[in-house]
Design an enzyme around this catalytic site. Sequence first.
Site, PDB file in Angstrom:
ATOM      1  N   CYS A  78       0.826  -1.204   0.000  1.00  0.00           N
ATOM      2  CA  CYS A  78       0.000   0.000   0.000  1.00  0.00           C
ATOM      3  C   CYS A  78       0.866   1.263   0.000  1.00  0.00           C
ATOM      4  O   CYS A  78       1.501   1.563  -0.991  1.00  0.00           O
ATOM      5  CB  CYS A  78      -0.985  -0.059   1.177  1.00  0.00           C
ATOM      6  SG  CYS A  78      -2.241   1.219   1.088  1.00  0.00           S
ATOM      7  N   HIS A 165      -3.872  -5.059   0.742  1.00  0.00           N
ATOM      8  CA  HIS A 165      -3.296  -5.489   2.024  1.00  0.00           C
ATOM      9  C   HIS A 165      -3.339  -7.013   2.157  1.00  0.00           C
ATOM     10  O   HIS A 165      -4.343  -7.555   2.610  1.00  0.00           O
ATOM     11  CB  HIS A 165      -4.061  -4.833   3.187  1.00  0.00           C
ATOM     12  CG  HIS A 165      -3.785  -3.380   3.315  1.00  0.00           C
ATOM     13  ND1 HIS A 165      -2.765  -2.886   4.094  1.00  0.00           N
ATOM     14  CD2 HIS A 165      -4.363  -2.306   2.744  1.00  0.00           C
ATOM     15  CE1 HIS A 165      -2.736  -1.569   4.004  1.00  0.00           C
ATOM     16  NE2 HIS A 165      -3.703  -1.189   3.181  1.00  0.00           N
ATOM     17  N   GLU A 167      -1.897  -8.686   4.328  1.00  0.00           N
ATOM     18  CA  GLU A 167      -1.741  -9.064   5.735  1.00  0.00           C
ATOM     19  C   GLU A 167      -3.065  -9.197   6.477  1.00  0.00           C
ATOM     20  O   GLU A 167      -3.117  -9.797   7.547  1.00  0.00           O
ATOM     21  CB  GLU A 167      -0.829  -8.060   6.464  1.00  0.00           C
ATOM     22  CG  GLU A 167      -1.406  -6.663   6.700  1.00  0.00           C
ATOM     23  CD  GLU A 167      -1.242  -5.689   5.525  1.00  0.00           C
ATOM     24  OE1 GLU A 167      -1.175  -6.166   4.376  1.00  0.00           O
ATOM     25  OE2 GLU A 167      -1.208  -4.468   5.760  1.00  0.00           O
ATOM     26  N   GLY A 220      -1.645 -14.342  36.957  1.00  0.00           N
ATOM     27  CA  GLY A 220      -2.214 -15.678  36.862  1.00  0.00           C
ATOM     28  C   GLY A 220      -2.746 -15.956  35.470  1.00  0.00           C
ATOM     29  O   GLY A 220      -3.118 -17.072  35.143  1.00  0.00           O
ATOM     30  N   SER A 225       2.057 -15.523  33.476  1.00  0.00           N
ATOM     31  CA  SER A 225       2.511 -16.822  33.988  1.00  0.00           C
ATOM     32  C   SER A 225       3.632 -17.374  33.119  1.00  0.00           C
ATOM     33  O   SER A 225       4.633 -17.890  33.627  1.00  0.00           O
ATOM     34  CB  SER A 225       1.356 -17.831  34.030  1.00  0.00           C
ATOM     35  OG  SER A 225       0.356 -17.362  34.881  1.00  0.00           O
TER      36      SER A 225
END
Length: 510
Positions: A78, A165, A167, A220, A225
Amino acid sequence: MVIILDFGSQYTYLILKSVQQLNVDCKVVAYDISIQEIQSINPEAIILSGSPYSVLDDEPPLCDSKIFELGIPILGICYGMQVISHYLGGEVVHAKKKEFGYVEIITDGEKELLKGIQTGDVIWMSHSDKIEKIPDGFETFSSTANTTFCAMQNPARKIYAVQFHPEVSHTEKGLLVFRNFIYDICKITPNWTPVTFIEKVSKQIEEEVGDAQVVLGLSGGVDSSVTAVLLHQIIGDKLIPILVDTGLMRKNEVAEIKQIFDGMGIHIDVVDARKSFLENLKGVADPEQKRKIIGRHFIEIFEKEAKKFDNVQFLAQGTLYPDVIESSSSKTKDVPSVVIKSHHNVGGLPEKLNLKLIEPLRELFKYEVRVVGKELGLPDEILYRHPFPGPGLAVRIIGEVTEEKVRLLQEIDWIYIQELKENFYYDRIWQAFAVLLPIQTVGVMGDDRTYENVCALRAVNSLDGMTADWTRIPYQILRKISNRIINEVKGVNRVVYDISSKPPSTIEWE
Ligand code: XMP
């Protein structure tokens, strides 16, 4: 490695994800990275991202024009295609008609970049400038009803470009464009995996931390974690995981997390800050203000806790790539765009933080974090736990947060999640939670009129939290959840179900 020069597009992260999905290491860099820096990275390919800007602006973001002389294959997307035209003698003009959304591509089907893509395939466009003339030495091989130059190439100079685009998931065969470019044109060998990631990050962290100690904010959730276990594996007891009990977590969550980490031989410090969080949030109803207050208070607590140890120099966070991109438009400097939400682990950081940040998962997406976590041996109970936002239930209580509202929402949420688990539906949902609304409605219980709170249930399916669709939970499960909430949680007489997708809504309500 592939580098992406980020000109400020909201989709830069999707380019990164596409390349990583092809198992190739990739890094986002500032659009104005110097030629020396590029040479020191020594990338096998360079991708130029899109941008909210125009090359016709007074001071457009532009890269160093010498990148076209490096002999490294380049793919412009683009705005990236327009930068190529601008520099190499083509002509870019403001288009009379913006092209935005789904478009059918017209292609001769012969060139390597669009191999496998046929005329009529759907691509996604988002541009208000167009290329009027391509640079000399380039050839085009694709167009749309509105755009004469939808793709161009100069294989001798290894420069390729597309106006659409590839992506975004709306371009159905978008990944194929990257595959063609990376595997066939650049001949890059795919060798990037989460294990490569762990090895690379371990070396970097070991060197950076040295003898210092690192405090980590543990929630958590999967992100913090995995960060904790990864860091514990690298630096052992120099890691000090701190779980701040904000009082804004799910029912029983603090005790559960402590138990799981004890089981893995990792000691965590639990700081009881329930009172101070509520005090700080008193009278505050604005979502951004809530997020900033919580973010700031978190950091204050970390700094205070860190001072209890002699050699703490770092603060580790489980920040993921989507957190970074949504909190500050562009990962790189000087390319401003819109802040969607201030994620507390990024947006609330005070300017003068006394600790250096370590964010080992900063370039990963949630699904990649889970793969890394599995590799590190974390239990499924943590890995497949639904994401939980840093500001916790505060952003699920619309309006002012009070102790009573938190208690009410914890009870509602407890029933909701318990029912999803008992009906074997929890694992089929990416994230489920309840929201307490600041309105009361009329109901009838027995022979009495009630005038009580409404809660909303939200469940979404998503890959990375960036886009999401609402989950079609079977009616019979929803009915049971609604009945139980209304019957068991005193103070709630109505349950509604959120059927909004992201975008245009976000997952959390605030
Ligand atoms: P939104 O609401 O932005 O949420 O669509 C996307 C995902 O991010 C989670 N979320 C957060 N996570 N700190 C976090 O660690 C935050 O401040 C935060 N805000 C939202 C949200 O739960 C969803 O999974």
